[in-house]
Design an enzyme around this catalytic site. Sequence first.
Site, PDB file in Angstrom:
ATOM      1  N   LYS A   1      26.519  -7.319  -6.204  1.00  0.00           N
ATOM      2  CA  LYS A   1      26.140  -8.490  -5.378  1.00  0.00           C
ATOM      3  C   LYS A   1      24.637  -8.606  -5.184  1.00  0.00           C
ATOM      4  O   LYS A   1      24.082  -9.701  -5.106  1.00  0.00           O
ATOM      5  CB  LYS A   1      26.851  -8.453  -4.020  1.00  0.00           C
ATOM      6  CG  LYS A   1      26.630  -7.191  -3.192  1.00  0.00           C
ATOM      7  CD  LYS A   1      27.665  -6.151  -3.450  1.00  0.00           C
ATOM      8  CE  LYS A   1      27.294  -4.825  -2.835  1.00  0.00           C
ATOM      9  NZ  LYS A   1      28.430  -3.965  -2.601  1.00  0.00           N
TER      10      LYS A   1
ATOM     11  N   LYS B   1      26.323 -10.908  -0.160  1.00  0.00           N
ATOM     12  CA  LYS B   1      27.698 -11.410  -0.364  1.00  0.00           C
ATOM     13  C   LYS B   1      27.849 -12.822   0.197  1.00  0.00           C
ATOM     14  O   LYS B   1      28.481 -13.683  -0.422  1.00  0.00           O
ATOM     15  CB  LYS B   1      28.691 -10.454   0.311  1.00  0.00           C
ATOM     16  CG  LYS B   1      28.700  -9.064  -0.313  1.00  0.00           C
ATOM     17  CD  LYS B   1      29.427  -8.082   0.593  1.00  0.00           C
ATOM     18  CE  LYS B   1      29.462  -6.688  -0.005  1.00  0.00           C
ATOM     19  NZ  LYS B   1      29.885  -5.668   0.971  1.00  0.00           N
TER      20      LYS B   1
ATOM     21  N   ASP C   1      23.143  -6.265   2.600  1.00  0.00           N
ATOM     22  CA  ASP C   1      24.322  -6.296   1.728  1.00  0.00           C
ATOM     23  C   ASP C   1      25.248  -7.458   2.120  1.00  0.00           C
ATOM     24  O   ASP C   1      25.733  -8.194   1.251  1.00  0.00           O
ATOM     25  CB  ASP C   1      25.072  -4.954   1.822  1.00  0.00           C
ATOM     26  CG  ASP C   1      26.356  -4.966   1.029  1.00  0.00           C
ATOM     27  OD1 ASP C   1      26.285  -4.947  -0.214  1.00  0.00           O
ATOM     28  OD2 ASP C   1      27.442  -5.016   1.643  1.00  0.00           O
TER      29      ASP C   1
HETATM   30  P1  NDP Z   1      27.454   5.024  -7.678  1.00  0.00           P
HETATM   31  O1  NDP Z   1      26.096   5.463  -7.303  1.00  0.00           O
HETATM   32  O2  NDP Z   1      28.611   5.784  -7.163  1.00  0.00           O
HETATM   33  O3  NDP Z   1      27.563   4.993  -9.276  1.00  0.00           O
HETATM   34  C1  NDP Z   1      26.536   4.533 -10.113  1.00  0.00           C
HETATM   35  C2  NDP Z   1      26.838   4.943 -11.538  1.00  0.00           C
HETATM   36  O4  NDP Z   1      25.819   4.417 -12.384  1.00  0.00           O
HETATM   37  C3  NDP Z   1      26.887   6.462 -11.771  1.00  0.00           C
HETATM   38  O5  NDP Z   1      27.945   6.781 -12.630  1.00  0.00           O
HETATM   39  C4  NDP Z   1      25.552   6.747 -12.441  1.00  0.00           C
HETATM   40  O6  NDP Z   1      25.603   7.812 -13.356  1.00  0.00           O
HETATM   41  C5  NDP Z   1      25.340   5.467 -13.204  1.00  0.00           C
HETATM   42  N1  NDP Z   1      23.927   5.237 -13.490  1.00  0.00           N
HETATM   43  C6  NDP Z   1      22.917   5.115 -12.593  1.00  0.00           C
HETATM   44  N2  NDP Z   1      21.748   4.917 -13.239  1.00  0.00           N
HETATM   45  C7  NDP Z   1      22.033   4.911 -14.560  1.00  0.00           C
HETATM   46  C8  NDP Z   1      21.258   4.776 -15.723  1.00  0.00           C
HETATM   47  N3  NDP Z   1      19.935   4.594 -15.666  1.00  0.00           N
HETATM   48  N4  NDP Z   1      21.878   4.826 -16.919  1.00  0.00           N
HETATM   49  C9  NDP Z   1      23.210   5.016 -17.006  1.00  0.00           C
HETATM   50  N5  NDP Z   1      24.003   5.157 -15.917  1.00  0.00           N
HETATM   51  C10 NDP Z   1      23.416   5.124 -14.720  1.00  0.00           C
HETATM   52  O7  NDP Z   1      27.559   3.484  -7.276  1.00  0.00           O
HETATM   53  P2  NDP Z   1      28.860   2.668  -6.826  1.00  0.00           P
HETATM   54  O8  NDP Z   1      29.955   2.903  -7.799  1.00  0.00           O
HETATM   55  O9  NDP Z   1      29.124   2.884  -5.395  1.00  0.00           O
HETATM   56  O10 NDP Z   1      28.329   1.163  -6.952  1.00  0.00           O
HETATM   57  C11 NDP Z   1      28.234   0.521  -8.207  1.00  0.00           C
HETATM   58  C12 NDP Z   1      28.056  -0.972  -7.968  1.00  0.00           C
HETATM   59  O11 NDP Z   1      29.206  -1.469  -7.285  1.00  0.00           O
HETATM   60  C13 NDP Z   1      26.855  -1.357  -7.092  1.00  0.00           C
HETATM   61  O12 NDP Z   1      26.337  -2.570  -7.552  1.00  0.00           O
HETATM   62  C14 NDP Z   1      27.485  -1.522  -5.707  1.00  0.00           C
HETATM   63  O13 NDP Z   1      26.754  -2.380  -4.875  1.00  0.00           O
HETATM   64  C15 NDP Z   1      28.809  -2.142  -6.098  1.00  0.00           C
HETATM   65  N6  NDP Z   1      29.872  -1.986  -5.122  1.00  0.00           N
HETATM   66  C16 NDP Z   1      30.155  -0.758  -4.594  1.00  0.00           C
HETATM   67  C17 NDP Z   1      31.215  -0.621  -3.713  1.00  0.00           C
HETATM   68  C18 NDP Z   1      31.581   0.706  -3.137  1.00  0.00           C
HETATM   69  O14 NDP Z   1      32.521   0.742  -2.318  1.00  0.00           O
HETATM   70  N7  NDP Z   1      30.927   1.807  -3.509  1.00  0.00           N
HETATM   71  C19 NDP Z   1      32.031  -1.773  -3.333  1.00  0.00           C
HETATM   72  C20 NDP Z   1      31.656  -3.020  -3.963  1.00  0.00           C
HETATM   73  C21 NDP Z   1      30.603  -3.106  -4.821  1.00  0.00           C
HETATM   74  P3  NDP Z   1      25.907   9.344 -12.876  1.00  0.00           P
HETATM   75  O15 NDP Z   1      27.348   9.334 -12.449  1.00  0.00           O
HETATM   76  O16 NDP Z   1      25.714  10.153 -14.097  1.00  0.00           O
HETATM   77  O17 NDP Z   1      24.962   9.607 -11.772  1.00  0.00           O
HETATM   78  N1  HSE Z   2      28.246  -0.995   1.033  1.00  0.00           N
HETATM   79  C1  HSE Z   2      29.257  -1.977   0.939  1.00  0.00           C
HETATM   80  C2  HSE Z   2      30.031  -2.017   2.245  1.00  0.00           C
HETATM   81  C3  HSE Z   2      30.179  -1.674  -0.214  1.00  0.00           C
HETATM   82  O1  HSE Z   2      29.872  -1.125   3.076  1.00  0.00           O
HETATM   83  O2  HSE Z   2      30.783  -2.968   2.445  1.00  0.00           O
HETATM   84  C4  HSE Z   2      31.094  -2.814  -0.522  1.00  0.00           C
HETATM   85  O3  HSE Z   2      30.404  -3.898  -1.052  1.00  0.00           O
END
Ligand code: NDP
Ligand code: HSE
Length: 434
Positions: A105, A205, A201
């Site tokens: 987002k 959204k 955040d």
């Molecule tokens: P995380 O930090 O848990 O995961 C990020 C991932 O990206 C990791 O696997 C990391 O690798 C990888 N990564 C980071 N930098 C690089 C790079 N330079 N090259 C390759 N891979 C890379 O994030 P989230 O899963 O929590 O969030 C991901 C997205 O989803 C964000 O945009 C967030 O705003 C969105 N989101 C998250 C929610 C949540 O509940 N967490 C809910 C809704 C949306 P490695 O594992 O090796 O570190």
């Molecule tokens: N950081 C976000 C939240 C994740 O707390 O709602 C979901 O977008």
Amino acid sequence: MSPIKVGLLGLGVVGGGTWKVLTRNAEEIARRAGRRIEVAAVAVRDMDKARRLVGDQVLVTQDGMEVVRHPDIDIVVELIGGDTLARELIMEAIAQGKHVVTANKALLAKHGNEIFAAAHEKGVMVAFEAAVAGGIPIIKAIREGLTANRIQWLAGIINGTTNFILSEMRSRGLPFGDVLAEAQRLGYAEADPTFDIEGVDAAHKLTLLASLAFGIPVQFDKAHIEGISSLAQEDIAHAERLGYRIKLLGITRRRADGIELRVHPTLVPMECLLANVEGAMNAVLVSGDMVGPTLYYGQGAGELPTASAVVADLVDVTRLQAADPEHRVPHLAFQPDAMDDTPVLPISEVHSSYYLRMRVQDRPGVLADISRILSEVGISIGSMFQQPSGDAQADIIFLTHEAREGSIDAALLRIRTLAFVHSDVTRLRVESLI
Ligand code: NDP
Ligand code: HSE
């Protein structure tokens, strides 16, 4: 039919969840999509960790561009986050003629207009259900389910971290910092948790929801944003005493002169369903002119709920990828040549009711002077109470009737200069949500 091949950029909370959902529900998903959806490549930083999850049948690389440009990949799923590398990868995927699914987002709120325009030009889909309210299919509801309506307003609890913090502070009296640490441990919080607690955040959204609801371009820079970091425990308690709960709401409303777009802590009447949404749960109330109010509730963050929305997009893209691009659902619900230029209103033109708290000297005439200033700028008081605070001082709490925010600002400017007012004035907005 041969499986559709997915490249996963990121295998963290949401990426890992997406892998799990696609693996655990593979049969059910194939029955719905009409073919299997298979992850063929992943990009991460820690390749050993990734291999432990996906095994050795999947290409694992640290180079996201390798995934995006891989000739076998049909759909790129961006779950890295941030707005630099993620943007480059998505723009390259579009240039390569690949469909994109993202939960990002922050990226779409800032660069959505550019990304959707490029995707339209190239005839590819950019799906983003997971970007708003995690597992709740709110984008599909607004873009498709409510398509017959002229949407009037929507209000939502769209950040799980802050709702979790507010719920725990209210019900268990826990301090802010402890609850934030717990939200981070549970995977709700953003990489930079100030995005959560300062309302950014939620504003990302809300910006997307406003575009979908009103057919306006994505305008994050016009959103008014206030978070919960300076919210005082005593205001949570006073609100409760007055019959309200404080929620961080994203509110967007169509008015004759423009669109309200605002995120801030809000007093919500206790009997309202939104006031009873607790923990990391999200809920969005959408009011359409034909359907009336509709409410969407569910888990707004976390591994599997968010992955549920990512995979729903993957199924949608799989079903529609062979369709004529002109006959797909537009990215922002309205046809690109039918977008509206109604302006987003400055916060001074927003209309709301207000909660005002100030510490004053407890002596005759104080209430009369404050009431006079409010009435001189046309603000009507709905109710008030006074609580002694010792040393011949008292806290006065007012609830006003609906007023223009600019008028409240003008009154507060004068009230703050009164010699008997011993504190800054706390001002929170109150919404009846009807
Ligand atoms: P995380 O930090 O848990 O995961 C990020 C991932 O990206 C990791 O696997 C990391 O690798 C990888 N990564 C980071 N930098 C690089 C790079 N330079 N090259 C390759 N891979 C890379 O994030 P989230 O899963 O929590 O969030 C991901 C997205 O989803 C964000 O945009 C967030 O705003 C969105 N989101 C998250 C929610 C949540 O509940 N967490 C809910 C809704 C949306 P490695 O594992 O090796 O570190
Ligand atoms: N950081 C976000 C939240 C994740 O707390 O709602 C979901 O977008």
